[in-house]
Design an enzyme around this catalytic site. Structure first.
Site, short mmCIF file in Angstrom:
data_model
loop_
_atom_site.label_atom_id
_atom_site.label_comp_id
_atom_site.label_asym_id
_atom_site.label_seq_id
_atom_site.Cartn_x
_atom_site.Cartn_y
_atom_site.Cartn_z
CG ASN A 14 18.69 28.99 34.68
OD1 ASN A 14 18.82 30.15 34.31
ND2 ASN A 14 17.85 28.61 35.63
NE ARG A 66 26.36 15.20 50.88
CZ ARG A 66 25.31 15.32 50.08
NH1 ARG A 66 24.44 14.35 49.95
NH2 ARG A 66 25.10 16.43 49.42
CG ASN A 108 24.55 29.31 42.43
OD1 ASN A 108 23.99 28.37 41.87
ND2 ASN A 108 24.01 29.93 43.48
CG HIS A 110 20.07 32.67 44.82
ND1 HIS A 110 19.90 31.46 45.48
CD2 HIS A 110 19.30 33.57 45.47
CE1 HIS A 110 19.06 31.64 46.48
NE2 HIS A 110 18.69 32.91 46.50
CB ALA A 180 15.94 37.81 36.11
CD GLU A 181 16.36 31.75 37.70
OE1 GLU A 181 16.99 30.71 37.49
OE2 GLU A 181 15.37 31.79 38.45
C1 GAR Z 1 16.39 28.11 39.06
O1 GAR Z 1 15.33 28.97 39.39
C2 GAR Z 1 17.65 28.49 39.83
O2 GAR Z 1 17.79 29.86 39.98
C3 GAR Z 1 17.40 27.82 41.14
O3 GAR Z 1 16.86 26.56 40.80
C4 GAR Z 1 16.10 26.70 39.57
C5 GAR Z 1 16.54 25.64 38.59
O4 GAR Z 1 15.74 25.63 37.44
N1 GAR Z 1 18.59 27.70 41.89
C6 GAR Z 1 18.64 27.85 43.23
O5 GAR Z 1 17.65 28.04 43.92
C7 GAR Z 1 20.03 27.76 43.83
N2 GAR Z 1 20.02 28.23 45.20
P1 GAR Z 1 16.22 24.94 36.09
O6 GAR Z 1 16.66 23.53 36.44
O7 GAR Z 1 15.00 24.94 35.21
O8 GAR Z 1 17.34 25.78 35.52
#
Ligand code: GAR
Length: 208
Positions: A14, A66, A108, A110, A180-181
């Site tokens: 992403n 933390r 974010n 998702h 989508a993403e």
């Molecule tokens: C993506 O699919 C994103 O939507 C998801 O982690 C992946 C990261 O991939 N995020 C979540 O699940 C957040 N709750 P990337 O590092 O290749 O972008």
């Protein structure tokens, strides 16, 4: 220029979609000023370096408490003085202090159509495993603003993706990313950077 910090934990596809969008001019008025990972081994850090973007790691493993990690993360964000924070596959809970300070300035991505398969425990491949187990025929991705809940903030954009016969979580994940993403995250950034997004009473409005 919208000074943007991108937070990552893994592969960074992403992040790459955003870097490419800026390079190709489909995203305008955005400058990624820093990429922050909680994971030293995240390939996303490499992608940032290759694009000439400052890449830093703030790992919880390097702190006993933390709270110390959260303070260090907060500092790493604030030093960069961002206008917007993008969580692009960032799998760490954001300190509430940061969320309050950056209200409606953290987004974010998702990998489902929220509210389906969202909330605590739904991240990465687990989301697609759950979608397949439930037998949904359509899934997708959502970009939303981050509030103090998990995946509960105002929804900015969603894109549906069909589930196909024989899909595995990995195949479905790849389709959701490609269709989508990697489409809606760059689009949302461009809209925000060009002043087209407002949030009123928890609802997002996109102007023409
Ligand atoms: C993506 O699919 C994103 O939507 C998801 O982690 C992946 C990261 O991939 N995020 C979540 O699940 C957040 N709750 P990337 O590092 O290749 O972008």
């Amino acid at each position: 220029m919208l000074k943007t910090v991108v937070c990552v934990s893994g592969g960074g596809t992403n992040l790459q979609a955003v870097i490419d969008g800026i390079g190709q001019g489909t995203i305008t008025n955005v400058k990624i000023v820093r990429v922050i990972s909680n994971n030293r081994k995240a390939y996303a850090l490499e992608r940032a370096k290759q694009a000439g973007i400052e890449a830093v790691c703030v790992s919880p493993k390097e702190y006993e408490e933390r709270a110390q990690f959260q303070q260090a993360f907060l500092r790493a964000v604030e030093e960069a003085e961002p206008d917007l924070i993008v969580l692009a596959g960032f799998l760490v809970v954001i300190p509430p202090e940061l969320i309050r300070r950056y209200e409606n300035r953290i987004i974010n991505i998702h990998p489902s159509l929220i509210p389906s398969f969202s909330g605590t425990g739904y991240y990465g491949l687990k989301v697609h495993e759950a979608a397949l187990a439930r037998g949904v025929k359509i899934t997708g991705a959502t970009v939303h603003f981050v509030d103090e809940g998990t995946d509960t903030g105002p929804i900015l954009m969603q894109e549906p993706v069909p589930v196909q016969e024989g899909d595995t979580p990995e195949i479905l994940q790849k389709r959701v990313m490609e269709k989508a993403e990697w489409v809606i995250l760059p689009k949302c950034l461009d809209l925000i950077a060009n002043g087209r997004v407002t949030v009123t009473d928890g609802q997002v409005h996109i102007s023409e």
